[in-house]
Design a protein around this motif. Structure first.
Motif, PDB file in Angstrom:
ATOM      1  N   ASP A 237      42.525  19.794   3.338  1.00 20.69           N
ATOM      2  CA  ASP A 237      42.704  21.201   4.034  1.00 20.69           C
ATOM      3  C   ASP A 237      43.060  22.505   3.201  1.00 20.69           C
ATOM      4  N   MET A 238      43.993  22.166   2.228  1.00 22.74           N
ATOM      5  CA  MET A 238      44.202  23.194   1.220  1.00 22.74           C
ATOM      6  C   MET A 238      44.286  22.459  -0.100  1.00 22.74           C
ATOM      7  N   ALA A 239      44.318  23.522  -1.081  1.00 22.27           N
ATOM      8  CA  ALA A 239      44.623  22.951  -2.465  1.00 22.27           C
ATOM      9  C   ALA A 239      45.201  23.987  -3.199  1.00 22.27           C
ATOM     10  N   THR A 240      46.153  23.695  -4.170  1.00 18.45           N
ATOM     11  CA  THR A 240      46.998  24.669  -4.949  1.00 18.45           C
ATOM     12  C   THR A 240      46.813  24.249  -6.380  1.00 18.45           C
ATOM     13  N   ASN A 241      46.777  25.396  -7.019  1.00 22.96           N
ATOM     14  CA  ASN A 241      46.492  25.298  -8.544  1.00 22.96           C
ATOM     15  C   ASN A 241      47.692  25.085  -9.492  1.00 22.96           C
ATOM     16  N   ALA A 242      49.040  24.874  -8.682  1.00 20.29           N
ATOM     17  CA  ALA A 242      50.206  25.304  -9.200  1.00 20.29           C
ATOM     18  C   ALA A 242      50.277  24.528 -10.689  1.00 20.29           C
ATOM     19  N   ALA A 243      50.105  23.285 -10.711  1.00 19.31           N
ATOM     20  CA  ALA A 243      50.109  22.567 -11.934  1.00 19.31           C
ATOM     21  C   ALA A 243      49.254  22.980 -13.011  1.00 19.31           C
ATOM     22  N   MET A 244      48.136  23.625 -12.818  1.00 16.49           N
ATOM     23  CA  MET A 244      47.106  24.000 -13.620  1.00 16.49           C
ATOM     24  C   MET A 244      47.648  25.401 -14.402  1.00 16.49           C
TER      25      MET A 244
ATOM     26  N   GLY B 156      54.880  23.915 -21.055  1.00 23.52           N
ATOM     27  CA  GLY B 156      54.760  23.106 -22.117  1.00 23.52           C
ATOM     28  C   GLY B 156      54.576  21.789 -21.570  1.00 23.52           C
ATOM     29  N   SER B 157      53.973  21.118 -20.389  1.00 20.41           N
ATOM     30  CA  SER B 157      53.859  19.962 -19.830  1.00 20.41           C
ATOM     31  C   SER B 157      52.585  19.621 -19.129  1.00 20.41           C
ATOM     32  N   PRO B 158      52.101  18.556 -19.361  1.00 22.31           N
ATOM     33  CA  PRO B 158      50.628  18.250 -19.021  1.00 22.31           C
ATOM     34  C   PRO B 158      50.539  18.622 -17.571  1.00 22.31           C
ATOM     35  N   PRO B 159      49.357  19.277 -16.909  1.00 17.65           N
ATOM     36  CA  PRO B 159      49.215  19.370 -15.528  1.00 17.65           C
ATOM     37  C   PRO B 159      49.129  18.505 -14.590  1.00 17.65           C
ATOM     38  N   ARG B 160      48.864  17.514 -14.853  1.00 13.88           N
ATOM     39  CA  ARG B 160      48.904  16.230 -14.148  1.00 13.88           C
ATOM     40  C   ARG B 160      50.179  15.801 -13.755  1.00 13.88           C
ATOM     41  N   ALA B 161      51.179  15.813 -14.779  1.00 10.67           N
ATOM     42  CA  ALA B 161      52.474  15.221 -14.775  1.00 10.67           C
ATOM     43  C   ALA B 161      53.162  16.310 -13.704  1.00 10.67           C
ATOM     44  N   ILE B 162      53.034  17.551 -13.787  1.00 10.66           N
ATOM     45  CA  ILE B 162      53.504  18.631 -13.027  1.00 10.66           C
ATOM     46  C   ILE B 162      52.826  18.179 -11.424  1.00 10.66           C
ATOM     47  N   ALA B 163      51.865  17.955 -11.494  1.00  6.14           N
ATOM     48  CA  ALA B 163      51.127  17.874 -10.224  1.00  6.14           C
ATOM     49  C   ALA B 163      51.595  16.578  -9.279  1.00  6.14           C
ATOM     50  N   GLU B 164      51.845  15.568 -10.047  1.00  5.94           N
ATOM     51  CA  GLU B 164      52.455  14.346  -9.611  1.00  5.94           C
ATOM     52  C   GLU B 164      53.887  14.486  -9.032  1.00  5.94           C
TER      53      GLU B 164
ATOM     54  N   VAL C 178      46.584  14.082  -5.953  1.00  3.20           N
ATOM     55  CA  VAL C 178      46.125  14.748  -7.215  1.00  3.20           C
ATOM     56  C   VAL C 178      44.869  14.405  -7.611  1.00  3.20           C
ATOM     57  N   ALA C 179      44.160  15.691  -8.009  1.00  3.70           N
ATOM     58  CA  ALA C 179      42.787  15.379  -8.340  1.00  3.70           C
ATOM     59  C   ALA C 179      42.487  15.847  -9.646  1.00  3.70           C
ATOM     60  N   GLY C 180      41.440  15.275 -10.352  1.00  7.90           N
ATOM     61  CA  GLY C 180      41.147  15.774 -11.482  1.00  7.90           C
ATOM     62  C   GLY C 180      42.318  15.860 -12.658  1.00  7.90           C
ATOM     63  N   PRO C 181      42.258  17.122 -13.236  1.00  8.82           N
ATOM     64  CA  PRO C 181      43.263  17.152 -14.212  1.00  8.82           C
ATOM     65  C   PRO C 181      44.519  17.512 -13.899  1.00  8.82           C
TER      66      PRO C 181
ATOM     67  N   PHE D 239      44.827  19.437 -10.126  1.00  7.77           N
ATOM     68  CA  PHE D 239      44.738  20.153  -8.946  1.00  7.77           C
ATOM     69  C   PHE D 239      45.544  19.102  -7.803  1.00  7.77           C
ATOM     70  N   LEU D 240      46.191  19.715  -6.753  1.00  5.50           N
ATOM     71  CA  LEU D 240      46.811  19.076  -5.736  1.00  5.50           C
ATOM     72  C   LEU D 240      45.897  19.716  -4.271  1.00  5.50           C
ATOM     73  N   ASN D 241      45.280  18.353  -3.845  1.00  2.00           N
ATOM     74  CA  ASN D 241      44.687  18.522  -2.336  1.00  2.00           C
ATOM     75  C   ASN D 241      45.626  18.173  -1.386  1.00  2.00           C
ATOM     76  N   LEU D 242      45.804  19.053  -0.237  1.00  2.00           N
ATOM     77  CA  LEU D 242      46.684  18.788   0.831  1.00  2.00           C
ATOM     78  C   LEU D 242      46.081  18.521   2.080  1.00  2.00           C
ATOM     79  N   SER D 243      46.515  17.699   2.843  1.00  2.00           N
ATOM     80  CA  SER D 243      45.969  17.485   4.274  1.00  2.00           C
ATOM     81  C   SER D 243      47.132  17.598   5.129  1.00  2.00           C
ATOM     82  N   LEU D 244      46.851  18.469   6.046  1.00  2.00           N
ATOM     83  CA  LEU D 244      48.171  18.908   6.964  1.00  2.00           C
ATOM     84  C   LEU D 244      48.098  17.895   8.479  1.00  2.00           C
ATOM     85  N   SER D 245      49.120  17.863   8.921  1.00  2.00           N
ATOM     86  CA  SER D 245      49.180  17.026  10.129  1.00  2.00           C
ATOM     87  C   SER D 245      48.432  17.594  11.322  1.00  2.00           C
ATOM     88  N   ARG D 246      48.126  16.922  12.161  1.00  2.00           N
ATOM     89  CA  ARG D 246      47.197  17.305  13.403  1.00  2.00           C
ATOM     90  C   ARG D 246      48.260  18.340  14.057  1.00  2.00           C
ATOM     91  N   ASP D 247      49.676  18.223  14.263  1.00  2.00           N
ATOM     92  CA  ASP D 247      50.539  19.123  14.905  1.00  2.00           C
ATOM     93  C   ASP D 247      50.283  20.577  14.355  1.00  2.00           C
TER      94      ASP D 247
END
Length: 570
Positions: free
Chosen positions: A45-52, A59-67, A84-87, A89-97
């Motif tokens: 439903d949403m994605a964030t670029n925070a780790a990238m 000074g940290s690998p993006p995937r480590a931050i993402a995890e 956690v996707a690719g290098p 990115f974080l993909n978020l799925s929200l609850s039906r509520d």
């Protein structure tokens, strides 16, 4: 309720927690962290670029931050799944509520999507501002619709908006108008006249000539123009402005203020504006370089009074007073914008035609200099409109004598179709207006497609009568897709307002209508997806909340565009 803003807040809170616990360096700037719809709906439903965006400063690998971020976000009850996707990115799925909550919120808040982003800042939107020498033509339609929709959008997003029209009544073109009206005045007495080249021969001046005859009788017959020119200038300008106001009203545009260029002359305001620039060391006597390219035969170097606009981003300095002592056309425009600044506006927006592209930098330079950079000016250029019918160039009545009028277009397809169609392209892209397609009842016509969605919903509500919606039932992917699109509305409003792009509203409404029509058509195959469940009032109450929420958002979007939501389609 802006669920994207809320989830971004959760992401920022998690990142703050990571900094406090030493999982990230303290003091990282989080401004570039975004939460957006994913490009592919299959990714959640949403994605964030925070780790990238934080990987390099942290000074940290993006995937480590993402995890690490994913582990914290998974505790949020609103978030059903984090991947956690690719290098990184974080993909978020929200609850039906979350989705049922959005629908319920829309039903309880008819102002859903309205924002306080502008915080009441005062913005002046100047648009149309054509010479008062005739009716508005098709080129003005686009600027009028764009400016009016932009003003409505900014109002919806929390700005205090003033719509303003600058009457260009200070130049020689108004003398030409007065002479043209005089010729029609002579015709009203049965005289045979010829219209010299450069005058305005349009039929729209016939009534003005007759009105002049009714007002002054024969006292100006066979008199030299020094007797009647000054008075006739004002009479003709007033008549043209009455015509222009009527044209704007036909399009659904009402200005808050009309400002006369002529009022600046002799008032001292031009001198005051230039004195303000002079006090900043930006006015000087000098000679401009010859124009680049082939030198005009009549060009010769002349000393003039110049504005040092290059000090504020312009390509060359600009003359404000000619060698003979007269003002250039730029001088009153500087004074006009100085007047806006003095009136206390926090932001200025000018909507110009495409032929004013060379005017942008000098006007921005003037506003920057006059306000010491405190008042931003955004100039929006509207490209040309090409008229077609069934794919072929379309010529209309041309009552104006040499151009197609705004009234011709509105009379052909109506104000709602005219306005929506004018916003189906970004303002700086050319627009092809096909009259046949604009009234075509098909998915390929966005005006019809959006209006049809609203009309379908209103037909449902007429069927259910006074039945009140219950807690929404969102069980099918098609229902959830509609709810997800509804959730984007507050975010879309703020993006469109920030970028001054009202066409984004039209695009969004088409996408929302598309999701709704898809759900409607699914109901033809699966009766459980129909909004009206025959014989089951409880099930119907659970179904009608979603379309009703769609109608709330479509109606709000159409009103921003200045289009009346359709109650039914005929």
């Amino acid at each position: 309720m802006n669920v994207f803003s809320e989830i971004r807040g959760a992401v920022l809170a998690a990142l703050d927690g990571m900094m406090q616990d030493g999982d990230l360096p303290a003091g990282l700037t989080l401004d570039a962290v975004a939460v957006e719809p994913p490009r592919d709906a299959a990714h959640g439903d949403m994605a964030t670029n925070a780790a990238m965006v934080l990987a390099k400063p942290a000074g940290s690998p993006p995937r480590a931050i993402a995890e690490a971020l994913a582990a914290r976000l998974s505790d949020d009850p609103r978030i059903a799944e984090v991947q956690v996707a690719g290098p990184g990115f974080l993909n978020l799925s929200l609850s039906r509520d979350v989705w049922t909550g959005i629908v319920a919120h829309i039903l309880s808040d008819p102002d859903f999507g309205r924002s306080d982003m502008g915080q009441g800042a005062r913005v002046n939107v100047e648009f149309v501002s054509t010479n008062p020498t005739g009716p508005l033509h098709v080129g003005h339609v686009r600027g009028a619709v764009f400016g009016d929709a932009l003003a409505s959008l900014l109002d919806f997003a929390g700005w205090d908006v003033t719509r303003e029209y600058y009457i260009n009544d200070g130049g020689a073109q108004v003398d030409v108008l007065a002479r043209s009206v005089y010729l029609r005045y002579l015709q009203a007495f049965g005289r045979d006249v010829d219209f010299p080249e450069g005058t305005y021969p349009g039929d729209y001046l016939v009534e003005v000539g007759q009105a002049l005859k009714d007002k002054v009788g024969d006292i100006w017959l066979d008199r030299d123009e020094d007797v009647w020119l000054a008075e006739l200038r004002q009479f003709a300008t007033d008549a043209m402005m009455d015509l222009i106001r009527a044209d704007l009203a036909a399009l659904g545009v009402t200005m808050d203020r009309f400002f006369s260029e002529k009022s600046l002359y002799g008032s001292g305001r031009i001198e005051d504006a230039l004195e303000a620039l002079d006090e900043k060391g930006l006015i000087y006597r000098g000679t401009l370089e010859p124009p680049k390219g082939k030198l005009p035969e009549d060009w010769e170097p002349r000393e003039q009074t110049l504005f040092r606009s290059t000090a504020h981003g312009d390509d060359v300095d600009r003359p404000v007073r000619k060698s003979d002592g007269g003002w250039t056309y730029f001088a009153p425009d500087i004074a006009y914008h100085y007047d806006k600044i003095e009136r206390g506006f926090d932001q200025l927006i000018d909507v110009f035609g495409a032929d004013h592209g060379g005017y942008v930098k000098r006007m921005k330079a003037a506003v920057s200099a006059l306000s010491d950079g405190a008042v931003p000016l955004d100039v929006k250029l509207c490209q040309l409109v090409r008229l077609y019918k069934n794919g072929e160039p379309f010529k209309m009545s041309k009552r104006a004598g040499n151009f197609v009028t705004l009234r011709d277009v509105v009379d052909e397809v109506g104000p709602d179709v005219t306005r929506f169609t004018m916003l189906t392209r970004k303002n700086d892209a050319p627009l092809d207006f096909d009259f046949a397609k604009a009234v075509e009842q098909s998915k390929d016509n966005p005006v019809f497609y959006v209006q049809y969605a609203h009309a379908r919903i209103r037909s449902v509500m007429r069927k259910v009568g006074d039945l009140q919606p219950a807690t929404p039932a969102l069980d099918d992917p098609a229902e959830l897709a509609v709810a997800r699109k509804l959730a984007e509305w507050p975010r879309l409003v703020e993006i469109a307002a920030r970028t001054h792009e009202p066409h984004r509203i039209a695009f969004y409404l088409y996408d929302l209508a598309s999701e709704f029509h898809t759900l409607w058509n699914r109901g033809n195959e699966d009766h459980g997806l129909r909004f009206v469940q025959e014989g089951d009032t409880e099930a119907t109450a659970a179904k009608i909340g979603l379309p009703l929420a769609v109608s709330v958002v479509i109606a709000a979007g159409l009103r921003i565009l200045g289009v009346t939501p359709a109650e039914e389609m005929r």
